[in-house]
Design a protein around this motif. Structure first.
Motif, PDB file in Angstrom:
ATOM      1  N   ARG A   1     -15.514  54.660 -36.638  1.00  0.00           N
ATOM      2  CA  ARG A   1     -15.840  53.576 -35.697  1.00  0.00           C
ATOM      3  C   ARG A   1     -17.324  53.214 -35.794  1.00  0.00           C
ATOM      4  N   GLN A   2     -18.182  54.216 -35.900  1.00  0.00           N
ATOM      5  CA  GLN A   2     -19.613  53.948 -36.026  1.00  0.00           C
ATOM      6  C   GLN A   2     -19.913  53.170 -37.309  1.00  0.00           C
TER       7      GLN A   2
ATOM      8  N   ASN B   1     -18.658  49.600 -36.892  1.00  0.00           N
ATOM      9  CA  ASN B   1     -19.556  48.826 -36.029  1.00  0.00           C
ATOM     10  C   ASN B   1     -20.794  48.387 -36.794  1.00  0.00           C
ATOM     11  N   TYR B   2     -21.343  49.295 -37.591  1.00  0.00           N
ATOM     12  CA  TYR B   2     -22.523  48.971 -38.391  1.00  0.00           C
ATOM     13  C   TYR B   2     -22.212  47.842 -39.376  1.00  0.00           C
TER      14      TYR B   2
ATOM     15  N   GLY C   1     -19.672  45.736 -39.291  1.00  0.00           N
ATOM     16  CA  GLY C   1     -19.302  44.519 -38.563  1.00  0.00           C
ATOM     17  C   GLY C   1     -20.513  43.770 -38.049  1.00  0.00           C
ATOM     18  N   ASN C   2     -21.500  44.486 -37.525  1.00  0.00           N
ATOM     19  CA  ASN C   2     -22.728  43.837 -37.042  1.00  0.00           C
ATOM     20  C   ASN C   2     -23.469  43.156 -38.180  1.00  0.00           C
TER      21      ASN C   2
END
Length: 134
Positions: free
Chosen positions: A73-74, A77-78, A80-81
């Protein structure tokens, strides 16, 4: 009237006190933490009257799965950002040399994102196979 008599009969009014050493006290509460009981008195009554004691069981494969998902997930998120920032940048500039540069970065991030999604799918499949076997 019968209900009040029955309620008084079932009400716990007697006390039974014992003394423990600090070590015994810690051991007792350590065992209590491993059960589903919230109150020491409920736990002790179960033991004294030979009732079954429900013990919490840790599922090691579930713990591993959760740790794996947290890491993925981390990473997602990285990625995706970063991908969102690149897309915003692409939408804000007219077609030019800079546009083509950002387009290449966008495609690279998209490949990374799709790769991570593939890894997540493989890990989910592995864990589901493992759980279905047991």
């Amino acid at each position: 009237m019968k209900n009040s008599v029955r309620e008084n009969h079932d009400k716990r009014t007697c006390w039974c006190n014992i003394r423990l050493t600090e070590k015994e006290h810690e051991a007792l509460f350590g065992k209590l933490k491993d059960t589903t009981y919230n109150k020491l008195s409920d736990y002790l009554r179960s033991i004294i009257f030979n009732k079954p004691v429900n013990v919490k069981v840790r599922n090691q494969s579930l713990d591993e799965f959760m740790n794996e998902l947290i890491g993925l997930r981390q990473e997602l998120n990285y990625l995706g950002n970063n991908f969102n920032q690149v897309v915003k940048k692409l939408n804000s500039i007219p077609p030019s040399r800079e546009y083509l540069t950002w387009l290449g970065v966008s495609e690279d991030l998209q490949r990374q994102l799709l790769s991570k999604i593939g890894i997540i799918q493989v890990r989910i499949d592995q864990f589901s196979d493992k759980w279905l076997q047991s």
